[in-house]
Scaffold this motif. Structure first.
Motif, PDB file in Angstrom:
ATOM      1  N   PRO A   1       0.812  -1.215   0.000  1.00  0.00           N
ATOM      2  CA  PRO A   1       0.000   0.000   0.000  1.00  0.00           C
ATOM      3  C   PRO A   1       0.845   1.264   0.000  1.00  0.00           C
ATOM      4  CG  PRO A   1       0.148  -0.838   2.220  1.00  0.00           C
ATOM      5  CD  PRO A   1       0.885  -1.836   1.337  1.00  0.00           C
ATOM      6  N   ASP A   2       2.166   1.122   0.106  1.00  0.00           N
ATOM      7  CA  ASP A   2       3.049   2.283   0.218  1.00  0.00           C
ATOM      8  C   ASP A   2       3.347   2.907  -1.145  1.00  0.00           C
ATOM      9  OD1 ASP A   2       3.258   2.213   3.002  1.00  0.00           O
ATOM     10  OD2 ASP A   2       4.868   0.750   2.938  1.00  0.00           O
ATOM     11  N   VAL A   3       2.283   3.234  -1.877  1.00  0.00           N
ATOM     12  CA  VAL A   3       2.410   3.893  -3.176  1.00  0.00           C
ATOM     13  C   VAL A   3       1.324   4.966  -3.277  1.00  0.00           C
ATOM     14  CG1 VAL A   3       3.392   1.886  -4.356  1.00  0.00           C
ATOM     15  CG2 VAL A   3       0.911   2.180  -4.294  1.00  0.00           C
ATOM     16  N   THR A   4       1.510   5.878  -4.217  1.00  0.00           N
ATOM     17  CA  THR A   4       0.517   6.941  -4.393  1.00  0.00           C
ATOM     18  C   THR A   4      -0.767   6.398  -5.002  1.00  0.00           C
ATOM     19  OG1 THR A   4       2.303   8.529  -4.726  1.00  0.00           O
ATOM     20  CG2 THR A   4       0.097   9.201  -5.426  1.00  0.00           C
ATOM     21  N   ASP A   5      -0.649   5.505  -5.983  1.00  0.00           N
ATOM     22  CA  ASP A   5      -1.822   4.978  -6.677  1.00  0.00           C
ATOM     23  C   ASP A   5      -1.600   3.490  -6.954  1.00  0.00           C
ATOM     24  OD1 ASP A   5      -4.042   4.452  -8.192  1.00  0.00           O
ATOM     25  OD2 ASP A   5      -3.681   6.010  -9.691  1.00  0.00           O
ATOM     26  N   LEU A   6      -2.440   2.654  -6.376  1.00  0.00           N
ATOM     27  CA  LEU A   6      -2.294   1.208  -6.531  1.00  0.00           C
ATOM     28  C   LEU A   6      -2.778   0.702  -7.888  1.00  0.00           C
ATOM     29  CD1 LEU A   6      -3.262  -0.525  -3.162  1.00  0.00           C
ATOM     30  CD2 LEU A   6      -1.405  -1.200  -4.671  1.00  0.00           C
ATOM     31  N   VAL A   7      -3.669   1.430  -8.534  1.00  0.00           N
ATOM     32  CA  VAL A   7      -4.284   0.923  -9.762  1.00  0.00           C
ATOM     33  C   VAL A   7      -3.257   0.653 -10.861  1.00  0.00           C
ATOM     34  CG1 VAL A   7      -5.933   1.424 -11.618  1.00  0.00           C
ATOM     35  CG2 VAL A   7      -6.559   1.853  -9.233  1.00  0.00           C
ATOM     36  N   PRO A   8      -2.320   1.576 -11.150  1.00  0.00           N
ATOM     37  CA  PRO A   8      -1.320   1.269 -12.185  1.00  0.00           C
ATOM     38  C   PRO A   8      -0.412   0.096 -11.817  1.00  0.00           C
ATOM     39  CG  PRO A   8      -1.392   3.627 -11.730  1.00  0.00           C
ATOM     40  CD  PRO A   8      -2.188   2.951 -10.667  1.00  0.00           C
ATOM     41  N   ILE A   9      -0.145  -0.084 -10.529  1.00  0.00           N
ATOM     42  CA  ILE A   9       0.679  -1.215 -10.092  1.00  0.00           C
ATOM     43  C   ILE A   9      -0.086  -2.513 -10.320  1.00  0.00           C
ATOM     44  CG2 ILE A   9       2.012  -2.201  -8.205  1.00  0.00           C
ATOM     45  CD1 ILE A   9       2.965   0.581  -8.951  1.00  0.00           C
ATOM     46  N   ALA A  10      -1.366  -2.510  -9.955  1.00  0.00           N
ATOM     47  CA  ALA A  10      -2.199  -3.686 -10.176  1.00  0.00           C
ATOM     48  C   ALA A  10      -2.278  -4.023 -11.664  1.00  0.00           C
ATOM     49  CB  ALA A  10      -3.596  -3.450  -9.609  1.00  0.00           C
ATOM     50  N   GLU A  11      -2.461  -3.006 -12.481  1.00  0.00           N
ATOM     51  CA  GLU A  11      -2.549  -3.204 -13.927  1.00  0.00           C
ATOM     52  C   GLU A  11      -1.253  -3.805 -14.471  1.00  0.00           C
ATOM     53  OE1 GLU A  11      -3.836  -0.634 -17.885  1.00  0.00           O
ATOM     54  OE2 GLU A  11      -3.020   0.411 -16.143  1.00  0.00           O
ATOM     55  N   ALA A  12      -0.122  -3.298 -13.994  1.00  0.00           N
ATOM     56  CA  ALA A  12       1.176  -3.793 -14.464  1.00  0.00           C
ATOM     57  C   ALA A  12       1.395  -5.246 -14.046  1.00  0.00           C
ATOM     58  CB  ALA A  12       2.297  -2.917 -13.920  1.00  0.00           C
ATOM     59  N   ALA A  13       1.018  -5.582 -12.814  1.00  0.00           N
ATOM     60  CA  ALA A  13       1.184  -6.956 -12.338  1.00  0.00           C
ATOM     61  C   ALA A  13       0.338  -7.926 -13.170  1.00  0.00           C
ATOM     62  CB  ALA A  13       0.810  -7.056 -10.866  1.00  0.00           C
ATOM     63  N   LEU A  14      -0.882  -7.522 -13.480  1.00  0.00           N
ATOM     64  CA  LEU A  14      -1.751  -8.362 -14.297  1.00  0.00           C
ATOM     65  C   LEU A  14      -1.214  -8.490 -15.715  1.00  0.00           C
ATOM     66  CD1 LEU A  14      -5.216  -7.049 -13.036  1.00  0.00           C
ATOM     67  CD2 LEU A  14      -4.149  -9.238 -12.477  1.00  0.00           C
ATOM     68  N   ALA A  15      -0.701  -7.380 -16.248  1.00  0.00           N
ATOM     69  CA  ALA A  15      -0.131  -7.415 -17.600  1.00  0.00           C
ATOM     70  C   ALA A  15       1.113  -8.295 -17.647  1.00  0.00           C
ATOM     71  CB  ALA A  15       0.220  -6.001 -18.058  1.00  0.00           C
ATOM     72  N   GLY A  16       1.851  -8.357 -16.530  1.00  0.00           N
ATOM     73  CA  GLY A  16       3.058  -9.176 -16.475  1.00  0.00           C
ATOM     74  C   GLY A  16       2.787 -10.663 -16.370  1.00  0.00           C
ATOM     75  N   GLY A  17       1.559 -11.040 -16.021  1.00  0.00           N
ATOM     76  CA  GLY A  17       1.235 -12.463 -15.944  1.00  0.00           C
ATOM     77  C   GLY A  17       0.493 -12.894 -14.700  1.00  0.00           C
ATOM     78  N   ALA A  18       0.194 -11.965 -13.784  1.00  0.00           N
ATOM     79  CA  ALA A  18      -0.561 -12.337 -12.586  1.00  0.00           C
ATOM     80  C   ALA A  18      -2.004 -12.654 -12.947  1.00  0.00           C
ATOM     81  CB  ALA A  18      -0.512 -11.215 -11.554  1.00  0.00           C
ATOM     82  N   ASP A  19      -2.572 -13.658 -12.284  1.00  0.00           N
ATOM     83  CA  ASP A  19      -3.970 -14.025 -12.480  1.00  0.00           C
ATOM     84  C   ASP A  19      -4.864 -13.399 -11.419  1.00  0.00           C
ATOM     85  OD1 ASP A  19      -3.492 -16.006 -14.644  1.00  0.00           O
ATOM     86  OD2 ASP A  19      -2.419 -17.063 -13.060  1.00  0.00           O
ATOM     87  N   GLY A  20      -4.255 -12.886 -10.357  1.00  0.00           N
ATOM     88  CA  GLY A  20      -5.004 -12.284  -9.267  1.00  0.00           C
ATOM     89  C   GLY A  20      -4.083 -11.432  -8.427  1.00  0.00           C
ATOM     90  N   LEU A  21      -4.667 -10.777  -7.419  1.00  0.00           N
ATOM     91  CA  LEU A  21      -3.911  -9.840  -6.585  1.00  0.00           C
ATOM     92  C   LEU A  21      -4.198 -10.111  -5.113  1.00  0.00           C
ATOM     93  CD1 LEU A  21      -4.938  -6.620  -8.558  1.00  0.00           C
ATOM     94  CD2 LEU A  21      -2.767  -7.851  -8.808  1.00  0.00           C
ATOM     95  N   THR A  22      -3.185  -9.983  -4.267  1.00  0.00           N
ATOM     96  CA  THR A  22      -3.365  -9.984  -2.823  1.00  0.00           C
ATOM     97  C   THR A  22      -3.082  -8.583  -2.322  1.00  0.00           C
ATOM     98  OG1 THR A  22      -2.687 -12.303  -2.581  1.00  0.00           O
ATOM     99  CG2 THR A  22      -2.569 -10.932  -0.622  1.00  0.00           C
ATOM    100  N   MET A  23      -4.052  -8.016  -1.593  1.00  0.00           N
ATOM    101  CA  MET A  23      -3.901  -6.659  -1.075  1.00  0.00           C
ATOM    102  C   MET A  23      -4.509  -6.613   0.335  1.00  0.00           C
ATOM    103  SD  MET A  23      -4.836  -4.294  -4.361  1.00  0.00           S
ATOM    104  CE  MET A  23      -6.564  -4.668  -4.225  1.00  0.00           C
ATOM    105  N   ILE A  24      -3.722  -6.080   1.275  1.00  0.00           N
ATOM    106  CA  ILE A  24      -2.458  -5.368   1.097  1.00  0.00           C
ATOM    107  C   ILE A  24      -1.388  -6.007   1.978  1.00  0.00           C
ATOM    108  CG2 ILE A  24      -3.462  -3.147   0.493  1.00  0.00           C
ATOM    109  CD1 ILE A  24      -3.178  -2.366   3.491  1.00  0.00           C
ATOM    110  N   ASN A  25      -0.145  -5.705   1.658  1.00  0.00           N
ATOM    111  CA  ASN A  25       0.939  -6.061   2.558  1.00  0.00           C
ATOM    112  C   ASN A  25       0.989  -5.016   3.672  1.00  0.00           C
ATOM    113  OD1 ASN A  25       3.302  -7.280   3.599  1.00  0.00           O
ATOM    114  ND2 ASN A  25       4.015  -7.779   1.546  1.00  0.00           N
ATOM    115  N   THR A  26       1.949  -5.134   4.561  1.00  0.00           N
ATOM    116  CA  THR A  26       2.055  -4.199   5.673  1.00  0.00           C
ATOM    117  C   THR A  26       2.424  -2.792   5.199  1.00  0.00           C
ATOM    118  OG1 THR A  26       4.372  -4.828   5.943  1.00  0.00           O
ATOM    119  CG2 THR A  26       2.743  -5.992   7.294  1.00  0.00           C
TER     120      THR A  26
END
Length: 343
Positions: free
Chosen positions: A178-203
């Protein structure tokens, strides 16, 4: 008078069919043996391991933990025996007790994540592995120690490297910070890289100072803040990413919610925000049976609401939207097909 039908808790996450949506959170229950003394860990939807790296790692010096208001700080340093010891000792035991395992992997370089995944999937006990949680919320030593998940490019690169050695049909879930300004672009990049899902959030990154010694409480100075204090942040993060999915801004993918879950009602809050499953972490330190208690409380809450399926409540707090319209259209098509079969 017939008893009410219990709610259907089954979920399928990125190809992982699970009997219920409750898991442990990585790092809070070691690799299962400790928690299994208190309850049968196969009762959970999945058991999430402590993040495992390629090589054995001793972790940081002590003190490693500090209590805070509404939570705790930890600075363990991903201590562990390494992937080869994990697949030789821990994974066979997890398979033996019937656990569905979401293996958390980590690395100092993108290539290391891929090496760990390769060894994992080459293990004789591979059948116990339901999926891989790629913990990109750790420092990238090749990039001045910056956390992989703090940048879209580095997030995508780790997932690309892992996906290159993991079959397309094998579930990969990216764990985001969660230590980012905007999680949406990070989520989009992870999915584009090959992730099938997301776990949110870490500490969240935090710090405590011992006012008797007038020094940082933790040996590592800063640490990860977890517990009830971060649940509102988790709810917000899940809401924002799920909303982007519903709007079609980023691809739809299942979200595993984690952060401060102590009760079934806490779990339901994350589900209503958009999580398809939840993880229970810090609560297990005070109550080792917290994961199964949360599962039981969640089941009771669903039954009291007359909810037939847990999946019906995923993202419910967003109200009607594009996702609901698509689901309704699918349901209509399926109903029409069933009617055709009967005819």
């Amino acid at each position: 008078m017939t008893a009410p039908t219990p709610p259907d808790l089954r979920v399928t996450l990125a190809g992982m069919p699970l009997p219920n949506p409750v898991m442990t959170a990585s790092g809070c229950a070691a690799n299962g043996r400790e928690l299994h003394r208190f309850f049968d860990i196969s009762r959970l939807g999945a058991f999430v391991t402590k993040s495992v790296k390629r090589d054995p790692q001793s972790g940081r010096g002590t003190p490693r933990m500090a209590e805070t208001s509404g939570g705790m700080l930890n600075s363990i340093g991903l201590q562990g025996p390494g992937i080869h010891a994990f697949v030789a000792e821990d994974l066979p035991w997890l398979a033996e007790v019937g656990a569905r395992v979401l293996v958390s992997i980590a690395g100092a370089r993108a290539e290391e994540f891929a090496e760990v995944a390769h060894v994992l999937l080459d293990s004789p006990a591979r059948e116990a592995v339901a999926g891989i949680e790629v913990n990109i919320s750790c420092p990238n030593v090749a990039n001045r120690g910056l956390v992989f998940a703090c940048g879209p490019d580095s997030s995508a690169e780790v997932l690309r490297q892992v996906r290159a050695v993991v079959p397309a049909s094998f579930p990969l879930v990216a764990k985001l910070t969660p230590d980012v300004t905007d999680l949406v672009p990070i989520a989009e990049a992870a999915l584009a890289g090959g992730a099938d899902g997301l776990t949110m959030i870490n500490t969240l990154l935090g710090m405590a100072i011992d006012t008797d010694r007038m020094r940082p409480h933790l040996f590592g100075v800063t640490g990860g803040l977890s517990g009830p204090a971060i649940r509102p942040v988790a709810v917000r993060a899940i809401w924002q990413v799920h909303a982007a999915m519903r709007a079609g801004t980023i691809p739809e993918a299942p979200i595993i919610g984690v952060g401060g879950v102590r009760t079934g009602r806490d779990a339901l809050e994350l589900i209503a925000a958009g999580a398809a499953a939840v993880q229970v972490g810090t609560a297990t330190f005070a109550d080792p049976c917290a994961p199964v208690r949360v599962l039981e409380e969640l089941t009771s809450l669903l039954a009291a609401r007359g909810c037939e399926r847990i999946s019906d409540l995923v993202g419910a707090a967003h109200g009607p939207g594009a996702g609901d319209q698509r689901a309704a259209a699918r349901a209509s098509r399926e109903a029409t097909a069933r009617e055709g079969e009967r005819a």
